[in-house]
Scaffold this motif. Structure first.
Motif, short mmCIF file in Angstrom:
data_model
loop_
_atom_site.label_atom_id
_atom_site.label_comp_id
_atom_site.label_asym_id
_atom_site.label_seq_id
_atom_site.Cartn_x
_atom_site.Cartn_y
_atom_site.Cartn_z
N ARG A 17 18.46 7.05 24.18
CA ARG A 17 18.01 6.96 25.45
C ARG A 17 18.64 8.41 26.32
NH1 ARG A 17 19.62 2.53 30.49
NH2 ARG A 17 19.04 3.92 32.12
N ARG A 18 17.57 9.00 26.78
CA ARG A 18 18.34 10.29 27.58
C ARG A 18 18.54 9.91 28.91
NH1 ARG A 18 14.04 15.18 26.04
NH2 ARG A 18 14.70 15.01 23.58
N ARG A 20 20.77 10.19 32.98
CA ARG A 20 20.72 11.23 33.70
C ARG A 20 22.37 11.26 34.20
NH1 ARG A 20 17.96 7.31 37.85
NH2 ARG A 20 19.14 6.18 36.66
N ALA A 36 23.97 18.09 27.62
CA ALA A 36 22.69 18.58 27.50
C ALA A 36 22.28 18.69 26.15
CB ALA A 36 22.43 19.58 28.34
N GLY A 39 20.67 15.69 24.45
CA GLY A 39 19.52 15.43 24.86
C GLY A 39 19.24 14.77 26.31
N HIS A 40 20.58 14.78 27.02
CA HIS A 40 20.63 14.24 28.32
C HIS A 40 20.22 15.16 29.42
CE1 HIS A 40 22.57 10.83 26.50
NE2 HIS A 40 23.72 11.45 26.15
N GLN A 41 19.79 14.79 30.67
CA GLN A 41 19.50 15.31 31.88
C GLN A 41 20.85 15.60 32.64
OE1 GLN A 41 16.30 16.32 31.62
NE2 GLN A 41 16.70 17.97 33.63
N ARG A 69 17.41 20.86 30.78
CA ARG A 69 17.78 19.89 30.91
C ARG A 69 19.06 19.93 31.88
NH1 ARG A 69 16.29 18.92 25.43
NH2 ARG A 69 18.37 19.45 24.83
#
Length: 245
Positions: A17-18, A20, A36, A39-41, A69
């Motif tokens: 899961r990406r 926030r 980042a 893969g995360h924002q 990202r």
């Protein structure tokens, strides 16, 4: 600390899961860029203009996919309500910031409001219950005795909490006690889920100490101590993870 954070993220959210992420007091952006790359924002907030510039330079060296990202914001962490809507983030980081805030309650309350339900709040603070350890281990007996009576930290060097260059703690730096932060988080609807010690064995290392050849073994020892009683209770720093109800 990064390993501890990854452990808590893995325990709270589905694999892949990406998320926030809001990083308040991001420093040079080390944790923001690391997340980042996973893969995360990530939105990084930092008040110091020089550190923001350093983070931007580091971000510019990343591949385009990672740069897209990351959002960098120069501002005070106490202004999160101005920049973001409540519940906007799955993970909120505040590492090495509370020690510079005289009254941390309002800041932590604002951070908790930024969390979506089930979101993770990660705090890294100076351990107010172990301030006598450093002067005591250094043979400063008067300093050790004085540390029992205060949560004000004695000036000394520390590694930037987000993995950057060493910075010197000034006389206005303060510490937090585990019991007080536990009560605070419970009152804010983000009760303490897990906590760790950070810098159990290495807080007295010289500022210019070289990286040891057995670094991985050192990290393994620190990680084990940071999750094991009674060692974690006397760590220089505490890593607290609260979960929004």
């Amino acid at each position: 600390m990064a390993r501890q954070l990854d452990e808590q993220i893995a325990a709270r959210f589905p694999v892949g899961r990406r998320l926030r992420v809001l990083d308040v007091g991001m420093g040079q952006g080390t944790q923001a860029l690391r997340l980042a790359r996973l893969g995360h924002q990530v939105t990084g907030v930092e008040q110091d203009a020089e550190l923001v510039d350093a983070a931007r330079e580091a971000l510019a060296e990343q591949p385009e996919g990672i740069r897209e990202r990351v959002r960098l914001v120069q501002g005070d962490g106490r202004d999160t309500g101005v920049h973001f809507l409540p519940g906007s983030f799955d993970v909120v980081l505040c590492h090495g910031v509370l020690m510079y805030v005289e009254e941390p309650d309002a800041l932590v309350a604002g951070l908790a409001r930024m969390l979506a339900p089930g979101g993770l709040l990660s705090l890294l603070v100076r351990n107010g219950d172990a301030l006598a350890m450093r002067p005591g281990l250094s043979g400063d007996w008067a300093g050790a005795l004085a540390a029992f009576e205060t949560t004000a930290c004695l000036p000394h060097a520390r590694m930037d909490s987000n993995g950057g260059t060493p910075a010197r703690l000034g006389p206005d730096v303060r510490a937090d006690r585990l019991a007080a932060l536990t009560a605070m988080l419970a009152g804010l609807g983000a009760p303490l889920h897990a906590w760790y010690g950070v810098q159990v064995f290495t807080d007295t290392a010289a500022d210019d100490a070289p990286v040891p050849p057995d670094l991985e073994t050192l990290l393994a020892a620190e990680e084990r101590a940071g999750r094991t009683d009674p060692y974690r209770t006397v760590a220089a720093l505490l890593h607290l993870c609260g979960v929004r109800g």
